[in-house]
Design an enzyme around this catalytic site. Structure first.
Site, PDB file in Angstrom:
ATOM      1  N   PHE A 210       0.811  -1.224   0.000  1.00  0.00           N
ATOM      2  CA  PHE A 210       0.000   0.000   0.000  1.00  0.00           C
ATOM      3  C   PHE A 210       0.841   1.270   0.000  1.00  0.00           C
ATOM      4  O   PHE A 210       0.361   2.334   0.352  1.00  0.00           O
ATOM      5  CB  PHE A 210      -0.962   0.009   1.188  1.00  0.00           C
TER       6      PHE A 210
ATOM      7  N   GLY B 258       0.150  -8.830  -3.579  1.00  0.00           N
ATOM      8  CA  GLY B 258      -1.159  -9.392  -3.301  1.00  0.00           C
ATOM      9  C   GLY B 258      -2.176  -8.864  -4.289  1.00  0.00           C
ATOM     10  O   GLY B 258      -3.363  -9.169  -4.217  1.00  0.00           O
ATOM     11  N   THR B 259      -1.686  -8.084  -5.247  1.00  0.00           N
ATOM     12  CA  THR B 259      -2.565  -7.444  -6.222  1.00  0.00           C
ATOM     13  C   THR B 259      -2.984  -8.398  -7.325  1.00  0.00           C
ATOM     14  O   THR B 259      -4.015  -8.182  -7.966  1.00  0.00           O
ATOM     15  CB  THR B 259      -1.821  -6.276  -6.884  1.00  0.00           C
TER      16      THR B 259
ATOM     17  N   LYS C  44     -11.367 -10.904 -12.291  1.00  0.00           N
ATOM     18  CA  LYS C  44     -11.534 -11.246 -10.880  1.00  0.00           C
ATOM     19  C   LYS C  44     -10.600 -10.427  -9.980  1.00  0.00           C
ATOM     20  O   LYS C  44     -11.043  -9.836  -8.993  1.00  0.00           O
ATOM     21  CB  LYS C  44     -11.242 -12.738 -10.696  1.00  0.00           C
ATOM     22  N   THR C  45      -9.319 -10.382 -10.335  1.00  0.00           N
ATOM     23  CA  THR C  45      -8.396  -9.609  -9.498  1.00  0.00           C
ATOM     24  C   THR C  45      -8.709  -8.107  -9.609  1.00  0.00           C
ATOM     25  O   THR C  45      -8.533  -7.367  -8.643  1.00  0.00           O
ATOM     26  CB  THR C  45      -6.920  -9.874  -9.873  1.00  0.00           C
TER      27      THR C  45
ATOM     28  N   GLN D   9      -9.369  -5.632  -6.508  1.00  0.00           N
ATOM     29  CA  GLN D   9      -8.666  -4.366  -6.296  1.00  0.00           C
ATOM     30  C   GLN D   9      -9.649  -3.242  -6.022  1.00  0.00           C
ATOM     31  O   GLN D   9      -9.456  -2.432  -5.121  1.00  0.00           O
ATOM     32  CB  GLN D   9      -7.815  -4.022  -7.518  1.00  0.00           C
TER      33      GLN D   9
ATOM     34  N   GLY E  44      -3.722   1.335 -14.827  1.00  0.00           N
ATOM     35  CA  GLY E  44      -3.611   0.691 -13.521  1.00  0.00           C
ATOM     36  C   GLY E  44      -4.920   0.716 -12.762  1.00  0.00           C
ATOM     37  O   GLY E  44      -5.789   1.535 -13.026  1.00  0.00           O
TER      38      GLY E  44
ATOM     39  N   GLU F 130      -5.109   1.753  -7.245  1.00  0.00           N
ATOM     40  CA  GLU F 130      -5.340   2.841  -6.309  1.00  0.00           C
ATOM     41  C   GLU F 130      -6.671   3.551  -6.444  1.00  0.00           C
ATOM     42  O   GLU F 130      -7.180   4.134  -5.488  1.00  0.00           O
ATOM     43  CB  GLU F 130      -4.181   3.843  -6.401  1.00  0.00           C
TER      44      GLU F 130
END
Lengths: 328, 748
Positions: free
Chosen positions: B250, B477-478, B643-644, B648, B712, B715
């Site tokens: 993070f 873990g992203t 899915k990921t 996020q 991306g 965030e």
């Protein structure tokens, strides 16, 4: 954490004999003691593991009450059928506390003995803490004290008792059954925890050589007219900003008996006797509830950051009384 | 990045990219087989514990280490009295984000409470911990600044400047204000916060002669390598950093902090491997956190809602040893079409640990302030908050005038508003009650810039028909392992299970920091490039192979699909890739790299967008705030893994709820310690705090930004949520709260 000796007690007698030694602490669920030891707040020389003692029964007593062994886990107690039926207040208070993982480990005796909540007590980098080092001062008084006491505090200490269970036990007029090499005694819950006064290092009136063996509940007087209401900063796994346990007995439309106890507001579970007096003999209506909840916070002395707790306590008492009495 | 010259890889016909593939490392993680930094055990490993200052500003006059040194099992007590002198007193590598000003026991100066002042090493962790508590420090106190309110009265402009300038203006702000008929002028604040990933910072340092090996939990293996090498004054190639798994970062693991170098120093002195893991309370101070902000916003608009001027002046705190800026004015520079504007970033120095990047730096805190200001303006104008945003919709970046690479924010607003039922909202505060609860609906805009940096990758086709693809990037873990595996499998024409992706090692081709939401957009194209090159190499070899059924075809006539080499003209001419490679016997290797296209960057602005609609339910009497649902739609370009990507965004929204309602590192007024430095008292939401999260995407690839069409997604999820929730609280209660977190005592 400092190095310590570990012994496992095989009997209650052996446990209480061990407790006669200086700097000895009992280990049950360990959910508070181990944290305190990791933070060097508690530095016992010896740990007596009492987990194998036969103190995990929940047994009805001859007079219709309940005897709860000191090692009964909070989860087991909360979910015990008899407790859910006869003492729903206790069950709800237990389930409002901590997290499932902690409740699975924490015991009844340990819950009674958990140390007070205060950031400054839990961080040894603060030199001033009368609880850790009598006479050193109180960093919380001038520090950040949003979570601290509004009742019964002293110049020496403003910490709060964090237990939910104890607030319910106080409303239920419970006794704590203790043993030592000197004998046995029963301590009424109301006398079990202490106000800080000039000796904030002592949270309870349990003597160092005494072992809690159980809690005795008298027959419940309130039936289903009970409520446990916990107000906190998040929905679960948070200490109470204010919690209220209410028990009411209503006869012919009037309150015949009442218990109103508060958590998160004092060094001990706090009984609002003035609120109880304002209820007894009166019809349970909004007017009575308003008078009782006003009475509950008379004498509150807030600190710099926790003034909101006074009004919050008043509102929480009112809501809890309405919940318990099913008043719209 | 617009490197679309490979015709064998047709954009838009992906079979594996974009699919909701389960994490390729999921099994390793749930079975405990994934090894995190602190789990690397080496022969003769010993254990270090950090000792920290307990005062905010002082000189250390005496450090009594005798008790600690005599404690059982103690091997070393490292302090400023015996620590080796480092080049430039330990500041040789200050080069943010990788290199920061560290506390490396080079002097007796204490600049903040919690600063490392000693390292105790023992044969066991327990013994090191016990010994560490026996160190007695005596201090001569120096003046300290702990009060943001007074420090902000004398703010300074940031000494170090990142990509964005600390001050900007466009048009004529004063004229814009004069042209406005309605004004909003308000101050918003956000508190100090700390990241607290599940896995705390951890380093295992081991020397073999002059070669240093570090297992570190980091978002930037190359950054750790260069920072440690320069700080210790050793050549870069003498340091290897390995970080296969990271339990959350993070932002706090984007830089190299003191403990990493201290572990290496202790290990060198002892000539033994040393493990140093931070305890949870040590996560609050010496490894960064989100700075406190005070944001002054002025908006001016005509009666019809057209913005005529915007101003966003930010003061955030930093430490006494380094400038770090939380760029909260960033959204004001790019979000709304306003011809006149000005922004500034200033710093107030406190005696605290240096703050750092924390998920969506600037945009998380900045969208809170800006989106609440826009809500205030909407109410002042009696225009629906969504309508106000649409009337000021920017088709080009207002400050730079650049068009966007791709922008579908309007679609986000519409989609999320429809799913949320925004049209049914009664705008009057306190108008939507339900029994004892006040209901509030609020809107916030989400945005985060799209970044990419140069990256490289290596792809190897093995004789068994499987591929090994490598890049020195990180997976916090992203889902980087999974997404890169998908890209490689797609490009190579292999089934997913035939591709193994390796990362987190400086011996692999270099990649940038896994921060700024840029891993997919930086490493993805590099992996694509390496795999495209490898695929071509395989095909070139196959068409020359006597025994291959595709022998003699042109490269364009051959494809690899699902692990089978085949002719595109005659599908009967086919062969298992493994058969061909097995015959060949030796691996085929190709490397690839990618870098942002500087020309495109000059021409276009690249940002992701989203619309967040939140509902709050507030107990009128007790003030408890609950969030029954959040509906959000995002435009993030192409999703590489559905899915990921969803994870996020959902995780980001949860943190947005946390930013709005929970997180607050409380600084003790007297000592500058973080009062609530543990997870019982530093609140993040629990499951019971999170209601329904309904997340959707506008799936429009941004091929102007990258060949893959992806921007991306790490965030943006946290942005916009704070504003949406704060606006919902206003709608519910009629109370405009401008200070986060919003707690129950503020609303009763």
């Amino acid at each position: 954490m400092q190095a310590f000796d570990y012994v496992r007690a095989r009997s209650i007698d052996e446990a209480v004999l061990n407790l006669r030694e200086p700097s000895t602490r009992c280990l049950a669920g360990g959910t508070n003691l181990l944290d305190l030891m990791k933070g060097d707040i508690e530095t016992p020389v010896r740990i007596v593991d009492i987990n194998r003692l036969p103190l995990n029964e929940i047994v009805p007593t001859a007079d219709g009450g309940l005897r709860i062994g000191a090692l009964v886990r909070n989860s087991d107690l909360a979910n015990h059928r008899y407790v859910r039926e006869r003492y729903p207040l206790l069950s709800r208070a237990l389930l409002a506390g901590a997290s499932p993982q902690l409740r699975n480990m924490a015991t009844v005796g340990g819950n009674l003995l958990q140390r007070t909540r205060c950031y400054y007590f839990y961080d040894t980098a603060y030199a001033a803490c009368n609880k850790r080092r009598p006479g050193s001062g109180c960093a919380a008084r001038e520090g950040y004290n949003r979570i601290h006491a509004i009742f019964g505090a002293s110049p020496q200490c403003v910490a709060t008792n964090p237990s939910d269970m104890s607030v319910a036990l106080l409303a239920l007029d419970a006794f704590v059954d203790v043993r030592s090499a000197r004998g046995s005694r029963r301590i009424p819950l109301t006398d079990f925890h202490r106000l800080p006064g000039s000796t904030p290092e002592r949270d309870t009136n349990l003597d160092r050589d005494e072992l809690i063996v159980g809690v005795i509940l008298p027959p419940s007087r309130f039936g289903g007219r009970v409520d446990y209401l916990k107000v906190r900063d998040r929905a679960s796994y948070a200490f109470a900003l204010v919690s209220v346990a209410t028990g009411l007995r209503v006869v012919d439309g009037r309150v015949a008996d009442a218990r109103v106890t508060l958590g998160g507001v004092a060094h001990k579970p706090w009984r609002a006797e003035a609120a109880e007096r304002a209820l007894i003999g009166r019809p349970l209506n909004n007017e009575t509830i308003a008078a009782a909840s006003d009475a509950a916070v008379v004498g509150a002395i807030p600190l710099r950051d926790n003034a909101f707790k006074v009004d919050l306590a008043r509102r929480t008492v009112a809501r809890s009384l309405r919940n318990a009495g099913a008043v719209a | 990045m617009n490197d679309n010259n490979d015709d064998s890889f047709n954009e838009g016909t992906y079979k594996i990219i974009g699919q909701p593939i389960d994490r390729t490392d999921g099994r390793l993680k749930v079975t405990g087989a994934a090894r995190y930094a602190a789990e690397f055990t080496l022969p003769r490993l010993c254990h270090a514990v950090l000792v920290q200052s307990t005062v905010p500003s002082a000189r250390i006059t005496r450090l009594d280490t005798r008790d600690a040194e005599r404690s059982p099992g103690v091997l070393l007590v490292l302090t400023h009295l015996n620590a080796p002198a480092l080049p430039q007193r330990g500041r040789a590598a200050v080069n943010p984000p990788a290199g920061r000003v560290m506390s490396l026991l080079q002097d007796d100066v204490v600049n903040y409470n919690g600063q490392p002042i000693a390292v105790v090493v023992a044969d066991t962790f327990e013994r090191a911990t016990a010994a560490a508590s026996r160190i007695q420090a005596m201090y001569t106190p120096q003046t300290s600044t702990l009060d943001f309110a007074s420090a902000k009265r004398a703010p300074h402009a940031p000494a170090t400047q990142g990509r964005a300038p600390s001050e900007t203006s466009w048009g004529d702000f004063a004229a814009g204000v004069a042209a406005g008929e309605v004004k909003i002028d308000a101050v918003y604040t956000t508190p100090m916060e700390h990241h607290n990933p599940m896995e705390p910072h951890a380093t295992v340092a081991s020397w073999d002669g002059d070669q240093l090996l570090l297992y570190d939990s980091t978002q930037y293996v190359s950054g750790v390598r260069s920072t440690v090498a320069k700080t210790l004054g050793i050549p870069l190639d003498k340091v290897r950093v390995v970080s296969p798994f990271v339990g959350g970062g993070f932002g706090c693991k984007g830089s190299t902090w003191s403990h990493v170098v201290l572990a290496a120093m202790a290990s060198r002195k002892l000539q033994r491997p040393v493990k140093l893991v931070l305890a949870r309370p040590q996560m609050f101070g010496p490894v960064g956190g989100r700075p406190q902000t005070e944001q002054h916003i002025v908006l001016a608009a005509r009666r019809d809602g057209t913005l005529t001027a915007m101003r966003h002046d930010v003061i955030s705190h930093t430490s006494q040893i380094e400038d770090f800026t939380e760029p909260s004015s960033a959204p004001t520079r790019m979000l709304y079409a306003c011809p006149n504007g000005a922004t500034s970033q200033r710093l107030a120095s406190l005696n605290v640990g240096t703050p750092t990047f924390q998920r969506a730096p600037g945009l998380s805190t900045g969208t809170f302030a800006l989106e609440v200001a826009m809500d205030e303006l909407a109410y002042a104008l009696a225009i629906d908050p969504l309508e106000l945003r649409l009337r000021n919709y920017a088709d080009a970046e207002p400050q730079s005038g650049k068009p966007f690479t791709s922008k579908y924010l309007r679609d986000c607003y519409r989609d999320a508003a429809t799913r949320f039922g925004w049209a049914r909202r009664n705008p009057a505060p306190r108008s939507m009650q339900s029994g004892r609860y006040l209901i509030g609906w609020g809107l916030g805009t989400a945005t985060f810039p799209a970044h990419s940096q140069p990256a490289a990758a290596l792809a190897t086709m093995l004789p068994d028909g499987s591929a090994l693809v490598q890049s020195g990037t990180q997976d916090l873990g992203t889902g980087a392992y999974t997404v890169m595996t998908q890209i490689a499998a797609e490009a190579l024409g292999l089934p997913l299970e035939k591709v193994r992706f390796e990362l987190g090692d400086t011996s692999l081709p270099p990649a940038p920091v896994s921060g700024g939401s840029m891993t997919s957009a930086s490493v993805g194209p590099a992996v694509l490039s390496a795999c495209n090159a490898l695929r071509q190499k395989v095909i070139m070899q196959a068409i020359r192979d006597e025994r291959s059924p595709v022998k003699g075809l042109t490269p364009a006539q051959v494809t690899i699909d699902n692990g089978v080499l085949m002719s595109t003209v005659d599908p009967q001419r086919r062969e298992e890739l493994a058969a061909f490679l097995g015959r060949r016997g030796s691996p085929l290797v190709a490397s690839g790299d990618a870098a942002p296209d500087a020309e495109e960057e000059k021409r276009y602005a690249a940002h992701s967008f989203g619309a967040v609609f939140a509902e709050v339910r507030i107990d009128q009497e007790l003030g408890e705030i609950r969030v029954p649902r959040i509906v959000a739609t995002y435009d993030v370009g192409r999703r590489l893994n559905a899915k990921t990507a969803m994870s996020q965004l959902r995780g980001g929204i949860v943190w947005g709820v946390s930013l709005a309602l929970f997180e607050h590192s409380v600084l003790d007024r007297q000592t500058g310690r973080i009062v609530n430095s543990n997870l019982a008292e530093y609140h993040v939401p629990v499951n019971a705090d999170i209601g329904r999260l309904e997340v959707a995407f506008i799936d429009e690839p941004d091929n102007r930004f990258t060949a893959l069409g992806a921007r991306g997604i790490g965030e943006i999820g946290i942005t916009g949520v704070g504003g949406a929730l704060c606006n919902a609280v206003y709608h519910a209660t009629g109370r405009r709260i401008r200070d986060l977190p919003i707690t129950l005592d503020q609303v009763v």
